[in-house]
Motif scaffolding. Structure first.
Motif, PDB file in Angstrom:
ATOM      1  N   ILE A  97      96.762  -6.649 -17.070  1.00 51.69           N
ATOM      2  CA  ILE A  97      96.901  -5.552 -15.911  1.00 51.69           C
ATOM      3  C   ILE A  97      98.372  -4.961 -15.840  1.00 51.69           C
ATOM      4  O   ILE A  97      98.433  -3.629 -15.150  1.00 51.69           O
ATOM      5  CB  ILE A  97      96.442  -5.726 -14.693  1.00 51.69           C
ATOM      6  CG1 ILE A  97      97.086  -6.801 -13.951  1.00 51.69           C
ATOM      7  CG2 ILE A  97      94.687  -6.289 -14.973  1.00 51.69           C
ATOM      8  CD1 ILE A  97      96.583  -6.809 -12.422  1.00 51.69           C
ATOM      9  N   THR A  98      99.280  -5.434 -16.381  1.00 49.10           N
ATOM     10  CA  THR A  98     100.747  -5.165 -16.121  1.00 49.10           C
ATOM     11  C   THR A  98     101.287  -4.292 -17.415  1.00 49.10           C
ATOM     12  O   THR A  98     101.306  -4.772 -18.553  1.00 49.10           O
ATOM     13  CB  THR A  98     101.614  -6.335 -15.912  1.00 49.10           C
ATOM     14  OG1 THR A  98     100.910  -7.133 -14.846  1.00 49.10           O
ATOM     15  CG2 THR A  98     103.004  -5.846 -15.454  1.00 49.10           C
ATOM     16  N   PRO A  99     101.717  -3.261 -17.032  1.00 47.16           N
ATOM     17  CA  PRO A  99     102.312  -2.218 -18.299  1.00 47.16           C
ATOM     18  C   PRO A  99     103.527  -3.007 -18.871  1.00 47.16           C
ATOM     19  O   PRO A  99     104.306  -3.784 -18.351  1.00 47.16           O
ATOM     20  CB  PRO A  99     102.610  -1.057 -17.602  1.00 47.16           C
ATOM     21  CG  PRO A  99     101.897  -1.065 -16.485  1.00 47.16           C
ATOM     22  CD  PRO A  99     101.396  -2.260 -15.837  1.00 47.16           C
ATOM     23  N   SER A 100     103.695  -2.791 -20.081  1.00 49.46           N
ATOM     24  CA  SER A 100     105.125  -3.307 -20.858  1.00 49.46           C
ATOM     25  C   SER A 100     106.123  -2.718 -20.114  1.00 49.46           C
ATOM     26  O   SER A 100     106.273  -1.572 -19.685  1.00 49.46           O
ATOM     27  CB  SER A 100     104.995  -2.959 -22.073  1.00 49.46           C
ATOM     28  OG  SER A 100     106.275  -3.244 -22.827  1.00 49.46           O
ATOM     29  N   ASP A 101     107.462  -3.403 -20.285  1.00 52.13           N
ATOM     30  CA  ASP A 101     108.516  -2.938 -19.649  1.00 52.13           C
ATOM     31  C   ASP A 101     108.870  -1.511 -20.566  1.00 52.13           C
ATOM     32  O   ASP A 101     109.896  -0.828 -19.825  1.00 52.13           O
ATOM     33  CB  ASP A 101     109.885  -4.024 -19.885  1.00 52.13           C
ATOM     34  CG  ASP A 101     109.999  -4.888 -18.583  1.00 52.13           C
ATOM     35  OD1 ASP A 101     108.988  -4.765 -17.700  1.00 52.13           O
ATOM     36  OD2 ASP A 101     110.733  -5.826 -18.819  1.00 52.13           O
ATOM     37  N   THR A 102     108.583  -1.472 -21.603  1.00 57.01           N
ATOM     38  CA  THR A 102     108.850  -0.266 -22.435  1.00 57.01           C
ATOM     39  C   THR A 102     108.302   0.779 -21.635  1.00 57.01           C
ATOM     40  O   THR A 102     109.016   2.011 -22.049  1.00 57.01           O
ATOM     41  CB  THR A 102     108.429  -0.193 -23.918  1.00 57.01           C
ATOM     42  OG1 THR A 102     107.127  -0.345 -23.824  1.00 57.01           O
ATOM     43  CG2 THR A 102     109.078  -1.550 -24.605  1.00 57.01           C
TER      44      THR A 102
ATOM     45  N   TYR B 158     104.552  -9.630 -10.649  1.00 61.69           N
ATOM     46  CA  TYR B 158     104.605 -10.812  -9.527  1.00 61.69           C
ATOM     47  C   TYR B 158     103.359 -10.945  -8.881  1.00 61.69           C
ATOM     48  O   TYR B 158     102.730 -11.753  -8.690  1.00 61.69           O
ATOM     49  CB  TYR B 158     105.772 -10.711  -8.540  1.00 61.69           C
ATOM     50  CG  TYR B 158     106.991 -11.050  -9.310  1.00 61.69           C
ATOM     51  CD1 TYR B 158     107.314 -11.729 -10.453  1.00 61.69           C
ATOM     52  CD2 TYR B 158     108.136 -10.528  -8.480  1.00 61.69           C
ATOM     53  CE1 TYR B 158     108.575 -12.131 -10.916  1.00 61.69           C
ATOM     54  CE2 TYR B 158     109.529 -10.844  -9.024  1.00 61.69           C
ATOM     55  CZ  TYR B 158     109.616 -11.559 -10.146  1.00 61.69           C
ATOM     56  OH  TYR B 158     111.051 -11.863 -10.786  1.00 61.69           O
ATOM     57  N   ALA B 159     102.624  -9.646  -8.269  1.00 63.27           N
ATOM     58  CA  ALA B 159     101.311  -9.765  -7.662  1.00 63.27           C
ATOM     59  C   ALA B 159     100.391  -9.912  -8.610  1.00 63.27           C
ATOM     60  O   ALA B 159      99.382 -10.587  -8.216  1.00 63.27           O
ATOM     61  CB  ALA B 159     101.237  -8.331  -7.062  1.00 63.27           C
ATOM     62  N   ALA B 160     100.594  -9.535  -9.762  1.00 67.88           N
ATOM     63  CA  ALA B 160      99.319  -9.710 -10.801  1.00 67.88           C
ATOM     64  C   ALA B 160      99.041 -11.166 -11.178  1.00 67.88           C
ATOM     65  O   ALA B 160      98.009 -11.669 -11.166  1.00 67.88           O
ATOM     66  CB  ALA B 160      99.526  -8.999 -12.087  1.00 67.88           C
TER      67      ALA B 160
ATOM     68  N   MET C 139     101.252  -2.107  -5.565  1.00 71.32           N
ATOM     69  CA  MET C 139     100.209  -1.350  -6.526  1.00 71.32           C
ATOM     70  C   MET C 139      99.583  -2.557  -7.475  1.00 71.32           C
ATOM     71  O   MET C 139      98.301  -2.363  -7.588  1.00 71.32           O
ATOM     72  CB  MET C 139     101.169  -0.593  -7.712  1.00 71.32           C
ATOM     73  CG  MET C 139     100.379  -0.121  -8.825  1.00 71.32           C
ATOM     74  SD  MET C 139      99.405   1.375  -8.497  1.00 71.32           S
ATOM     75  CE  MET C 139     100.627   2.717  -8.374  1.00 71.32           C
ATOM     76  N   GLY C 140     100.362  -3.891  -7.806  1.00 72.29           N
ATOM     77  CA  GLY C 140      99.647  -4.652  -8.563  1.00 72.29           C
ATOM     78  C   GLY C 140      98.355  -5.335  -7.544  1.00 72.29           C
ATOM     79  O   GLY C 140      97.372  -5.592  -8.230  1.00 72.29           O
ATOM     80  N   TYR C 141      98.696  -5.269  -6.251  1.00 68.84           N
ATOM     81  CA  TYR C 141      97.468  -5.963  -5.526  1.00 68.84           C
ATOM     82  C   TYR C 141      96.475  -5.088  -5.404  1.00 68.84           C
ATOM     83  O   TYR C 141      95.325  -5.319  -5.210  1.00 68.84           O
ATOM     84  CB  TYR C 141      98.325  -6.353  -4.025  1.00 68.84           C
ATOM     85  CG  TYR C 141      98.568  -7.822  -4.104  1.00 68.84           C
ATOM     86  CD1 TYR C 141      97.636  -8.718  -4.100  1.00 68.84           C
ATOM     87  CD2 TYR C 141      99.989  -8.093  -3.955  1.00 68.84           C
ATOM     88  CE1 TYR C 141      98.192 -10.205  -4.309  1.00 68.84           C
ATOM     89  CE2 TYR C 141     100.329  -9.304  -3.785  1.00 68.84           C
ATOM     90  CZ  TYR C 141      99.513 -10.326  -4.092  1.00 68.84           C
ATOM     91  OH  TYR C 141      99.974 -11.673  -4.216  1.00 68.84           O
ATOM     92  N   ALA C 142      96.695  -3.597  -5.449  1.00 70.20           N
ATOM     93  CA  ALA C 142      95.882  -2.483  -5.328  1.00 70.20           C
ATOM     94  C   ALA C 142      94.809  -2.807  -6.689  1.00 70.20           C
ATOM     95  O   ALA C 142      93.532  -2.578  -6.531  1.00 70.20           O
ATOM     96  CB  ALA C 142      96.386  -1.079  -5.229  1.00 70.20           C
ATOM     97  N   MET C 143      95.593  -2.885  -7.498  1.00 70.59           N
ATOM     98  CA  MET C 143      94.726  -3.139  -9.110  1.00 70.59           C
ATOM     99  C   MET C 143      93.863  -4.406  -9.075  1.00 70.59           C
ATOM    100  O   MET C 143      92.740  -4.550  -9.614  1.00 70.59           O
ATOM    101  CB  MET C 143      95.809  -3.102 -10.103  1.00 70.59           C
ATOM    102  CG  MET C 143      96.652  -1.832 -10.522  1.00 70.59           C
ATOM    103  SD  MET C 143      95.228  -0.457 -10.774  1.00 70.59           S
ATOM    104  CE  MET C 143      94.371  -1.043 -12.424  1.00 70.59           C
TER     105      MET C 143
END
Length: 88
Positions: A13-18, A51-53, A82-86
């Protein structure tokens, strides 16, 4: 939930740093200093999101978020929100 599952959830669920690079986003580059600052903000947001994911709980996420340099910590917390919302 095990550590491996949390790490997998983070990768999924986490987008890449790019995704924080101005070239990738198609944004105008004013100057190298501005580019570096904007990309740092974006990467910090994504770090907070990650971190949240991956966190087993809010306390673990907060512990990781508090390691972010103070200047950028607010962006990391925004990413974590946003991570917790996802996750929800």
């Amino acid at each position: 939930m095990g550590k491996r599952w949390r790490a997998l959830r983070r990768r999924i669920i986490t987008p890449s740093d790019t995704a924080a690079l101005l070239d990738v986003r198609g944004f105008h580059k004013k100057n190298p200093a501005a580019q570096e600052l904007l990309e740092t903000v974006g990467k910090t947001f994504l770090r907070g999101y990650a971190y949240a994911a991956e966190a087993s709980g809010v306390a673990q996420a907060e512990e990781n978020l508090e390691t972010v340099p103070r200047r950028f910590r607010g962006f990391a917390y925004e990413g974590a929100a946003m991570g917790y919302a996802m996750r929800d």
